[in-house]
Motif scaffolding. Structure first.
Motif, PDB file in Angstrom:
ATOM      1  N   ILE A  35       0.857  -1.194   0.000  1.00  0.00           N
ATOM      2  CA  ILE A  35       0.000   0.000   0.000  1.00  0.00           C
ATOM      3  C   ILE A  35       0.889   1.239   0.000  1.00  0.00           C
ATOM      4  O   ILE A  35       1.639   1.453   0.944  1.00  0.00           O
ATOM      5  N   SER A  53       2.299   4.898   0.529  1.00  0.00           N
ATOM      6  CA  SER A  53       2.030   5.788   1.655  1.00  0.00           C
ATOM      7  C   SER A  53       1.014   6.875   1.284  1.00  0.00           C
ATOM      8  O   SER A  53       0.227   7.289   2.113  1.00  0.00           O
ATOM      9  N   ALA A  86      -1.614   6.691  -0.436  1.00  0.00           N
ATOM     10  CA  ALA A  86      -2.996   6.246  -0.350  1.00  0.00           C
ATOM     11  C   ALA A  86      -3.562   6.526   1.037  1.00  0.00           C
ATOM     12  O   ALA A  86      -4.766   6.650   1.207  1.00  0.00           O
ATOM     13  N   LEU A  87      -2.667   6.607   2.025  1.00  0.00           N
ATOM     14  CA  LEU A  87      -3.139   6.814   3.394  1.00  0.00           C
ATOM     15  C   LEU A  87      -3.304   8.290   3.736  1.00  0.00           C
ATOM     16  O   LEU A  87      -3.861   8.625   4.767  1.00  0.00           O
ATOM     17  N   VAL A 134      -0.858   6.766  -7.364  1.00  0.00           N
ATOM     18  CA  VAL A 134      -1.918   7.015  -6.399  1.00  0.00           C
ATOM     19  C   VAL A 134      -1.953   8.496  -6.009  1.00  0.00           C
ATOM     20  O   VAL A 134      -3.012   9.125  -5.949  1.00  0.00           O
ATOM     21  N   ILE A 152     -10.382   7.710  -3.297  1.00  0.00           N
ATOM     22  CA  ILE A 152     -10.058   7.884  -1.878  1.00  0.00           C
ATOM     23  C   ILE A 152     -10.110   9.358  -1.501  1.00  0.00           C
ATOM     24  O   ILE A 152     -10.673   9.743  -0.482  1.00  0.00           O
ATOM     25  N   MET A 212     -13.064   4.914   1.743  1.00  0.00           N
ATOM     26  CA  MET A 212     -11.621   5.110   1.665  1.00  0.00           C
ATOM     27  C   MET A 212     -10.876   3.829   2.005  1.00  0.00           C
ATOM     28  O   MET A 212      -9.936   3.442   1.307  1.00  0.00           O
ATOM     29  N   MET A 213     -11.327   3.165   3.062  1.00  0.00           N
ATOM     30  CA  MET A 213     -10.608   1.952   3.470  1.00  0.00           C
ATOM     31  C   MET A 213     -10.778   0.853   2.441  1.00  0.00           C
ATOM     32  O   MET A 213      -9.854   0.081   2.190  1.00  0.00           O
ATOM     33  N   ILE A 261      -8.334   1.643  -0.222  1.00  0.00           N
ATOM     34  CA  ILE A 261      -6.967   1.318   0.188  1.00  0.00           C
ATOM     35  C   ILE A 261      -6.735  -0.184   0.092  1.00  0.00           C
ATOM     36  O   ILE A 261      -5.683  -0.638  -0.356  1.00  0.00           O
ATOM     37  N   ILE A 303      -6.139  -1.079  -3.458  1.00  0.00           N
ATOM     38  CA  ILE A 303      -4.789  -0.662  -3.847  1.00  0.00           C
ATOM     39  C   ILE A 303      -3.760  -1.664  -3.338  1.00  0.00           C
ATOM     40  O   ILE A 303      -2.856  -2.076  -4.072  1.00  0.00           O
TER      41      ILE A 303
END
Lengths: 263, 276
Positions: free
Chosen positions: A107, A109, A111-112, B213, B229, B241-242, B245, B248
């Motif tokens: 994942i 970073s 994306a968070l 992303v 997201i 959003m989760m 993620i 992804i």
């Protein structure tokens, strides 16, 4: 041709290339074919760089960015190195954390960032945590494989000479794993540096080099964008060459261990 | 898809009971950490420590995942993202390998490109993003070009190193056996440099994936997981959003496991260049 002659020739050619590239750029910028606001001339960029350095604003932005990077990078070392060592030394720890780490690693970073913005708001906390997330995985993985790849012969030799657990750890395992750990730090810093610029753009706070670039876009200040780009590149280069290069010389090369793991 | 895989493992397992036991233990060991973390998550979510909107339970995340998948929204986002990734990456691979191999083969190309590449590489890819947005406008073109541009650097560096690292003795023995330039390139240089080139492609793809992303968030593309997201944040849709993620993460894992490990297996390992 001698080695020195070779190097001199490369240097001259590099200089010629860069001059030619600059000349092409300058010609494009002056041709008027593109809007001057989008393609500023090199003197304009230099002037913007000088002005922002002289009034201290660029330095302040750089200081904010560096603070975030160092904070996140420091956290990633505090977490990544001990956890990596524990994972390599104790089977249950490895069994527990390895699946989690493998699931989180793919994942990116960024994306968070939106999630962290909701949780921690805009500003330092989010940026530092994103940097921490980005930098921890290379740190952890390199430490883990470094400790695992310590030559078992050294461990047994030290054990036979009566080393207790503690001196075994400090005198054998840590130096043995250090090439990997330093590689990990290098990769982690690179990741952190990428992450901080992105996080500053998306989670726009008021300060930071990433924010300067993104903010300059709003006002079509292409010269300031390019000036900030120069500063970002210079800092990254400085760290890579000076800090990690000399760290490597002071530890790994002095201990006579070749760079076994160059990522 | 996921179901099919599980069924095969289940029906395949009883045949070899000793091996099956071992495998089940492996699976259980891998699942256990997720169960622990999931339980902690659920407890925190149900306890209401954080506002519910910001910290949804796993059921809600799973539910919105399923709903979005059925509605076709999630697949659409994912497909657009993957297409963008592949286009950008293909650009990077074509230009990167060409430039890298040229740099390794010809001293002049090396002198020309190396300074440019060394200056461009240490600048984080995303720092170029606003510049690309200004030059090429919001949307797809900027995103794809930036992804290609950023992914090209590791590919160039590794192809260059790979070509330089081909053993001198292979080159000379091929020469003495009368190989011409073409055959030399196809049968000696290219296979010899391939482990490095593959490493470069792998690093490039990882780089492209990370940048993509973020650029989707900045470039305001109409579809794409990054954009999904980022958009969901506006409406406090933490569950969406989760779910995004998670997708992804799945795509990232699939790229790594299915694409690159396979390629490596079929080429480099088979030719005996590295042990699997």
């Amino acid at each position: 041709m001698t080695d020195q002659g070779q190097r001199a020739r490369s240097l001259i050619r590099a200089a010629i290339t860069l001059t030619a590239a600059a000349a092409v750029y300058e010609a494009l910028a002056r041709s008027g074919y593109f809007a001057p606001a989008l393609l500023p001339t090199i003197p304009l960029i230099a002037r913007a760089l000088y002005a922002s350095l002289a009034d201290g604003s660029m330095l302040e932005h750089a200081a904010f960015t560096l603070y975030r990077v160092m904070f996140g990078f420091g956290l990633s070392m505090v977490v990544g190195i001990p956890l990596g060592i524990l994972m390599a030394r104790f089977r249950p720890v490895e069994n527990f954390f390895l699946p989690l780490v493998s699931a989180l690693m793919p994942i990116p970073s960024f994306a968070l960032v939106p999630l962290f913005m909701l949780w921690f708001g805009i500003g330092n906390t989010t940026t530092v945590l994103i940097v921490f997330y980005a930098a921890t995985f290379p740190m952890l993985f390199n430490t883990w494989s470094g400790v695992r790849s310590v030559n078992p012969l050294w461990l047994r030799a030290a054990g036979a000479m009566g080393a207790d657990e503690q001196s075994l750890f400090w005198k054998v395992i840590i130096p043995g794993a250090s090439p990997f750990i330093i590689t990990g730090m290098r990769q982690a810093f690179l990741r952190a540096w990428i992450a901080v610029v992105g996080a500053e753009m998306i989670a726009a706070s008021d300060w930071g080099l990433g924010w300067v670039i993104f903010d300059a876009k709003e006002f079509l200040n292409t010269d300031i964008m390019l000036a900030a780009l120069v500063v970002i590149g210079a800092i990254g280069y400085l760290f890579e060459r000076l800090v990690f290069g000399s760290l490597e010389r002071a530890t790994v090369q002095r201990w006579g261990m070749t760079r076994a793991a160059k990522g | 898809m996921q179901d099919a895989v599980t069924t095969i493992t289940v029906t395949g397992a009883p045949g070899r009971s000793a091996g099956g036991d071992e495998r089940w233990r492996m699976v259980a060991r891998n699942i256990f950490p997720f169960v622990v973390v999931g339980t902690i998550w659920e407890i925190v979510a149900w306890a209401g420590v954080f506002p519910h909107r910001l910290f949804p339970t796993l059921e809600e995340v799973a539910l919105s995942f399923v709903q979005l998948t059925i509605a076709g929204i999630l697949p659409h986002h994912a497909i657009e993202t993957v297409i963008r990734l592949l286009t950008g990456f293909t650009l990077a691979a074509v230009f990167g390998v060409t430039i890298g191999v040229l740099m390794g083969r010809s001293r002049r190309a090396e002198d020309i490109f190396l300074p440019l590449v060394s200056i461009g590489a240490p600048i984080p890819g995303l720092a170029y993003a606003p510049l690309f947005l200004l030059w090429f406008g919001l949307g797809n073109i900027s995103a794809v070009l930036l992804v290609g541009f950023v992914a090209a650097f590791p590919i160039i560096f590794n192809s260059w190193t790979g070509v330089k690292a081909v053993k001198e003795i292979w080159v000379r023995s091929a020469q003495s056996m009368g190989a011409d330039d073409r055959r030399m390139f196809r049968h000696v240089i290219l296979p010899g440099a391939l482990p490095y080139i593959l490493t470069g492609l792998r690093l490039g793809l990882a780089q492209a994936w990370r940048i993509l992303v973020a650029i989707e968030m900045l470039a305001a593309v109409p579809w794409g997981l990054g954009w999904m997201i980022f958009g969901a944040r506006e409406f406090l849709n933490t569950d969406v959003m989760m779910a995004g993620i998670a997708v992804i993460g799945i795509i990232g894992l699939t790229l790594e496991k299915l694409v690159f490990q396979k390629i490596e297996h079929y080429t480099v390992v088979r030719w005996g260049m590295i042990t699997a």
